[in-house]
Scaffold this motif. Structure first.
Motif, short mmCIF file in Angstrom:
data_model
loop_
_atom_site.label_atom_id
_atom_site.label_comp_id
_atom_site.label_asym_id
_atom_site.label_seq_id
_atom_site.Cartn_x
_atom_site.Cartn_y
_atom_site.Cartn_z
N GLN A 1 1.42 4.44 4.81
CA GLN A 1 0.04 4.22 5.22
C GLN A 1 -0.84 3.67 4.10
O GLN A 1 -2.07 3.71 4.19
CB GLN A 1 -0.51 5.53 5.77
CG GLN A 1 0.27 6.05 6.96
CD GLN A 1 -0.18 7.41 7.46
OE1 GLN A 1 -1.37 7.73 7.41
NE2 GLN A 1 0.75 8.22 7.94
N ASN A 2 -0.21 3.13 3.09
CA ASN A 2 -0.89 2.46 1.99
C ASN A 2 -1.04 0.99 2.34
O ASN A 2 -0.05 0.32 2.65
CB ASN A 2 -0.08 2.61 0.71
CG ASN A 2 -0.79 2.04 -0.50
OD1 ASN A 2 -1.64 1.16 -0.40
ND2 ASN A 2 -0.41 2.52 -1.67
N PRO A 3 -2.26 0.45 2.33
CA PRO A 3 -2.44 -0.97 2.68
C PRO A 3 -1.61 -1.92 1.83
O PRO A 3 -1.39 -3.07 2.23
CB PRO A 3 -3.94 -1.18 2.46
CG PRO A 3 -4.55 0.16 2.64
CD PRO A 3 -3.53 1.13 2.09
N GLN A 4 -1.16 -1.47 0.66
CA GLN A 4 -0.34 -2.33 -0.20
C GLN A 4 1.12 -2.36 0.25
O GLN A 4 1.90 -3.19 -0.23
CB GLN A 4 -0.42 -1.83 -1.65
CG GLN A 4 -1.83 -1.80 -2.22
CD GLN A 4 -2.51 -3.16 -2.14
OE1 GLN A 4 -1.91 -4.19 -2.49
NE2 GLN A 4 -3.76 -3.18 -1.71
N ASN A 5 1.49 -1.47 1.15
CA ASN A 5 2.86 -1.46 1.63
C ASN A 5 3.12 -2.70 2.48
O ASN A 5 2.29 -3.06 3.34
CB ASN A 5 3.10 -0.19 2.47
CG ASN A 5 4.54 -0.03 2.87
OD1 ASN A 5 5.06 -0.78 3.68
ND2 ASN A 5 5.20 0.97 2.30
N PRO A 6 4.27 -3.40 2.29
CA PRO A 6 4.52 -4.65 3.03
C PRO A 6 4.49 -4.49 4.54
O PRO A 6 4.20 -5.44 5.25
CB PRO A 6 5.92 -5.05 2.55
CG PRO A 6 6.08 -4.42 1.22
CD PRO A 6 5.33 -3.11 1.31
N GLY A 7 4.80 -3.28 5.05
CA GLY A 7 4.83 -3.10 6.50
C GLY A 7 3.61 -2.42 7.07
O GLY A 7 3.60 -2.03 8.25
N TYR A 8 2.58 -2.26 6.23
CA TYR A 8 1.39 -1.52 6.68
C TYR A 8 0.78 -2.14 7.94
O TYR A 8 0.39 -1.43 8.86
CB TYR A 8 0.35 -1.51 5.55
CG TYR A 8 -0.97 -0.88 5.91
CD1 TYR A 8 -1.11 0.51 5.96
CD2 TYR A 8 -2.09 -1.67 6.21
CE1 TYR A 8 -2.32 1.10 6.28
CE2 TYR A 8 -3.30 -1.08 6.54
CZ TYR A 8 -3.42 0.29 6.57
OH TYR A 8 -4.63 0.87 6.90
N GLY A 9 0.72 -3.46 7.98
CA GLY A 9 0.13 -4.13 9.14
C GLY A 9 0.85 -3.82 10.43
O GLY A 9 0.22 -3.71 11.49
N TYR A 10 2.18 -3.66 10.36
CA TYR A 10 2.94 -3.33 11.55
C TYR A 10 2.53 -1.97 12.12
O TYR A 10 2.35 -1.80 13.32
CB TYR A 10 4.43 -3.32 11.23
CG TYR A 10 5.02 -4.68 11.01
CD1 TYR A 10 5.42 -5.46 12.10
CD2 TYR A 10 5.16 -5.20 9.73
CE1 TYR A 10 5.96 -6.71 11.90
CE2 TYR A 10 5.71 -6.46 9.53
CZ TYR A 10 6.11 -7.21 10.63
OH TYR A 10 6.64 -8.45 10.43
N LEU A 11 2.42 -0.99 11.22
CA LEU A 11 2.05 0.34 11.67
C LEU A 11 0.68 0.35 12.32
O LEU A 11 0.44 1.02 13.33
CB LEU A 11 2.09 1.33 10.50
CG LEU A 11 3.47 1.68 9.94
CD1 LEU A 11 3.33 2.66 8.79
CD2 LEU A 11 4.37 2.25 11.03
N MET A 12 -0.26 -0.39 11.72
CA MET A 12 -1.61 -0.40 12.26
C MET A 12 -1.66 -1.08 13.63
O MET A 12 -2.37 -0.62 14.55
CB MET A 12 -2.56 -1.12 11.29
CG MET A 12 -2.74 -0.39 9.96
SD MET A 12 -3.36 1.32 10.14
CE MET A 12 -1.81 2.26 9.97
N GLN A 13 -0.89 -2.15 13.80
CA GLN A 13 -0.87 -2.83 15.08
C GLN A 13 -0.29 -1.95 16.16
O GLN A 13 -0.83 -1.82 17.26
CB GLN A 13 -0.07 -4.14 14.97
CG GLN A 13 -0.70 -5.18 14.08
CD GLN A 13 -1.94 -5.81 14.69
OE1 GLN A 13 -2.37 -5.43 15.77
NE2 GLN A 13 -2.53 -6.77 13.99
#
Length: 258
Positions: free
Chosen positions: A60-72
């Protein structure tokens, strides 16, 4: 790292418009103080559960490469909670079969200024089934149907928006918009499968995701069209290690972390 466009941005204006429907309905309900209030005894799970509740905190860190996937995916998992409103002012209706005397499944309704909400559910020995619809001046804007195991081990949602009717009330017509959501919880392991059909806005989308709450491992698969793998996102060690593979390249390109 270059930002990955998941394609969901094209539907942003639709989500904003549909959310405005809920705001209007909620505001109207507050004004409808003369109606008797009744709360349904069953309301489906995952109307309030999100990926944020069950995914490892390291993801859940915005710097994580997959963060956007989790948020979507979190946004779309939470959609039913936005479009199924159980606030005050709903009237319970019930009837019995004239021949058998057996009561029909109860239905809750709400009416205000041309808006009509109907919700009903039924119960067997193992499952609940439910149906929820919102109409304006006799035209159905959207409906949600599904089932859920009584023990909370699995469930199924189908929700559809008739954009032609919504367009007549100021929305943008883009064909019907449908989403199917299946979930399962077994031994602390969550499995999700979601299919999105956004009409003429874009190709259909399929997402598969698993989160193991026991060891913090999991994966995410993004397909569009629904049979073509575009992105693969895997994590382990409570989300502290993982990989993100972009299958749009030939050969596919993978980023690892940390």
């Amino acid at each position: 790292m270059k930002e990955i466009n998941l394609g969901f941005k094209k539907t942003h204006y639709l989500r904003v418009f549909l959310l405005s429907i809920i705001i209007v309905l909620s505001a109207c309900k507050k004004e409808d103080e003369e109606a008797m209030t009744s709360q349904p005894g069953f309301q489906p799970d995952f109307t309030t559960t999100s990926v944020i509740d069950i995914a490892p905190s390291a993801l859940q860190n915005p710097q994580n490469p997959g963060y956007g996937y989790l948020m979507q995916i979190d946004n779309y998992m939470m959609m039913p909670s936005m479009y199924m409103n159980f606030s005050g002012g709903m009237l319970q209706e019930g009837s019995s079969n004239a021949k058998t005397g057996i009561a029909s499944p109860p239905m809750w309704t709400w009416n205000y200024g041309g808006y009509v909400i109907n919700y009903s559910y039924n119960q067997t020995s193992t499952q609940y089934t439910f149906s929820y619809s919102v109409a304006m001046n006799g035209s159905v804007w959207y409906y949600i149907t599904g089932w859920q195991n009584i023990d909370g081990s699995a469930g199924h949602w189908e929700y559809a928006f008739d954009m032609s009717n919504i367009a007549q009330s100021g929305g943008a017509s883009s064909g019907n918009w449908e989403i199917v959501f299946d979930w399962q919880l077994l031994g602390g392991v969550y499995d999700f499968e979601m299919e999105y059909d956004f009409g003429s806005l874009q190709d259909d989308i399929r997402v598969e995701m698993q989160i193991d709450s026991n060891n913090g491992s999991g994966y995410y698969r993004y397909f569009t069209p629904s049979t073509t793998l575009m992105y693969a996102y895997d994590w382990w060690n409570n989300g502290n290690n993982g990989s993100l593979t972009n299958h749009m390249f030939n050969p596919p390109q993978t980023t690892f972390w940390p």
